[in-house]
Design a protein around this motif. Structure first.
Motif, PDB file in Angstrom:
ATOM      1  N   ALA A   1      34.119 -22.218  -2.140  1.00  0.00           N
ATOM      2  CA  ALA A   1      34.000 -22.966  -0.889  1.00  0.00           C
ATOM      3  C   ALA A   1      35.355 -23.521  -0.462  1.00  0.00           C
ATOM      4  O   ALA A   1      35.686 -23.521   0.738  1.00  0.00           O
ATOM      5  N   ARG A   2      36.147 -23.977  -1.413  1.00  0.00           N
ATOM      6  CA  ARG A   2      37.473 -24.499  -1.073  1.00  0.00           C
ATOM      7  C   ARG A   2      38.381 -23.399  -0.544  1.00  0.00           C
ATOM      8  O   ARG A   2      39.202 -23.630   0.358  1.00  0.00           O
ATOM      9  N   ALA A   3      38.263 -22.197  -1.093  1.00  0.00           N
ATOM     10  CA  ALA A   3      39.046 -21.073  -0.586  1.00  0.00           C
ATOM     11  C   ALA A   3      38.639 -20.752   0.853  1.00  0.00           C
ATOM     12  O   ALA A   3      39.494 -20.490   1.715  1.00  0.00           O
ATOM     13  N   HIS A   4      37.332 -20.760   1.109  1.00  0.00           N
ATOM     14  CA  HIS A   4      36.853 -20.512   2.467  1.00  0.00           C
ATOM     15  C   HIS A   4      37.377 -21.577   3.421  1.00  0.00           C
ATOM     16  O   HIS A   4      37.832 -21.282   4.536  1.00  0.00           O
ATOM     17  N   GLN A   5      37.342 -22.817   2.996  1.00  0.00           N
ATOM     18  CA  GLN A   5      37.847 -23.914   3.825  1.00  0.00           C
ATOM     19  C   GLN A   5      39.348 -23.783   4.063  1.00  0.00           C
ATOM     20  O   GLN A   5      39.840 -24.069   5.168  1.00  0.00           O
ATOM     21  N   ALA A   6      40.086 -23.345   3.056  1.00  0.00           N
ATOM     22  CA  ALA A   6      41.533 -23.157   3.221  1.00  0.00           C
ATOM     23  C   ALA A   6      41.827 -22.080   4.255  1.00  0.00           C
ATOM     24  O   ALA A   6      42.764 -22.204   5.064  1.00  0.00           O
ATOM     25  N   ALA A   7      41.046 -21.005   4.238  1.00  0.00           N
ATOM     26  CA  ALA A   7      41.232 -19.947   5.238  1.00  0.00           C
ATOM     27  C   ALA A   7      40.940 -20.463   6.640  1.00  0.00           C
ATOM     28  O   ALA A   7      41.682 -20.185   7.590  1.00  0.00           O
ATOM     29  N   ARG A   8      39.883 -21.234   6.773  1.00  0.00           N
ATOM     30  CA  ARG A   8      39.549 -21.802   8.084  1.00  0.00           C
ATOM     31  C   ARG A   8      40.638 -22.768   8.558  1.00  0.00           C
ATOM     32  O   ARG A   8      41.011 -22.772   9.736  1.00  0.00           O
ATOM     33  N   ALA A   9      41.161 -23.558   7.641  1.00  0.00           N
ATOM     34  CA  ALA A   9      42.215 -24.503   8.008  1.00  0.00           C
ATOM     35  C   ALA A   9      43.469 -23.783   8.483  1.00  0.00           C
ATOM     36  O   ALA A   9      44.234 -24.313   9.310  1.00  0.00           O
TER      37      ALA A   9
END
Length: 426
Positions: free
Chosen positions: A347-355
């Motif tokens: 989930a943190r990786a997904h959030q990093a991509a979105r950021a």
């Protein structure tokens, strides 16, 4: 009353390639259960969480009895009594038990099966589907990306590229999108039948690449789209998983199927020409994972007209995604929960991509089972695209069919817009 973990049970089950893998079932005090099975990849980035295999003679060294024992003997005692809804806390326990990035001690197959099972148990405890537990009000369904022709490590390296996939662009609903994909799959099958002989299917359900060169598969796939009456690049486009780490050595690209060795610039020119000549909207790992210079060059050259997707290059690692974004390498992250080892890290990786302003593709692996977790993650995390292999074989269709059920439960939602809308070719 807070619902807590009361049992964690592991067992050995089997994946689509006839190899053992780990299934975990988590039970809670209030009588809820969650179950998950760890997938496995044929090609893997060197920095991802890796399966723990037993070695030795049994099953070619691929048995998972040690990973199962790690769940039963080491992980389970550490989780008993922990609030099942505390996913970050439970995943932190897994991190503490095995802090290695590659899960070399416990095994990524052990930690990911536990982490996903906890997620499903928490959703059940809340009385919700897993996708709704993650996202109470989705507004769209991820667009499918589907393998039609397999290659690389998925098809005994008959050709160098790993996946020749299609993305339905003009479809607005998941049922229409999968219908377009099925039409193309059948069309390409007829082309291979005309050429003869039929050679079976690759690991993820696509056609075995009965071709002499990589570009020949591209031409057949484009022809197959056109023969359906759909317009290549407008209704249906092509996505390539190049998996270049599999044939890159010291900055040189070895195309075994074509008996050619190309330097960075020559290899990039080949891929750029494919994007100019065929309706390609995405290229995954066009450069090797240890060739960041080429990843930046690809993104600079084609990032305005295609998704440049990092898989082995990023391995679902938040820090790698942030670093790649800072240097201009990639514009899309492939998200694989078993690369990261836990749901929280994924989930943190997904959030990093979105950021970073990137697109995201939630993906399954080549060694899959009936487990449908990725469909729930893709909807729950609002991913742009879901990639699970072909539209054949039950371990693949299980995910697509689950996506249809989720859409039906939601009353019918639009597909997520694909970031690249049209690349029509003559």
């Amino acid at each position: 009353m807070t619902d807590v973990v009361t049992a964690v049970h592991a067992r050995r089950v089997w994946d689509s390639r006839g190899r053992p893998t780990v299934e975990v079932e988590v039970s809670t005090r209030l009588g809820h259960r969650g179950r998950a099975i760890a997938p496995a990849g044929a090609s893997r980035g060197s920095g991802e969480a890796t399966d723990l295999r037993d070695g030795g003679a049994r099953l070619g060294g691929l048995d998972v009895r040690r990973a199962v024992a790690n769940v039963t003997e080491r992980i389970a005692p550490a989780l008993l009594g922990h609030p099942v809804g505390d996913q970050p806390g439970i995943d932190a326990v897994l991190d503490a038990l095995d802090p290695s990035p590659t899960r070399s001690d416990l095994g990524g197959n052990a930690t990911v099966a536990v982490s996903l099972a906890v997620l499903h148990a928490a959703a059940a405890s809340a009385g919700l589907s897993t996708w709704r537990y993650l996202n109470p009000r989705p507004t769209r369904i991820p667009r499918p990306q589907v393998q039609v022709i397999g290659g690389g490590a998925h098809a005994a390296r008959r050709v160098d590229l790993q996946d020749f996939m299609v993305v339905p662009l003009s479809a607005t609903r998941i049922d229409e999108a999968l219908e377009h994909v099925a039409e193309v799959y059948l069309s390409v099958g007829r082309i291979f039948a005309e050429r003869g002989p039929a050679l079976g299917v690759a690991d993820e359900g696509g056609f075995w690449p009965a071709v002499a060169r990589n570009e020949e598969a591209l031409a057949i796939l484009t022809d197959g789209i056109g023969r359906t009456g759909l317009v290549p690049g407008v209704d249906v486009a092509i996505s390539l998983d190049i998996a270049a780490s599999e044939f890159e050595r010291d900055g040189r690209y070895h195309l075994a199927s074509e008996d050619r060795v190309l330097d960075r610039d020559a290899w990039r020119a080949v891929v750029e020409r494919w994007l100019a000549d065929y309706p390609v909207v995405a290229v995954e790992d066009p450069a090797g994972e240890h060739d960041p210079e080429s990843m930046r060059a690809f993104t600079d050259a084609v990032g305005d007209r295609a998704l440049v997707v990092g898989d082995d290059f990023l391995v679902t690692d938040p820090a790698r995604i942030e670093a790649a974004a800072a240097t201009g390498a990639c514009n899309t992250a492939l998200i694989k929960v078993n690369q990261a080892g836990t749901v929280t890290r994924t989930a943190r990786a997904h959030q990093a991509a979105r950021a970073a302003g990137w697109s995201t593709i939630v993906s399954a692996r080549s060694g899959e089972t009936e487990d449908v977790s990725v469909a729930h993650l893709a909807v729950g995390w609002d991913a742009d695209v879901l990639k699970v292999g072909s539209i054949t074989r039950s371990e693949r269709t299980a995910k697509w069919n689950e996506l249809i059920r989720i859409d039906d439960e939601l009353g019918g939602l639009p597909l997520a817009p694909f970031p690249i809308r049209s690349v029509a070719r003559r």
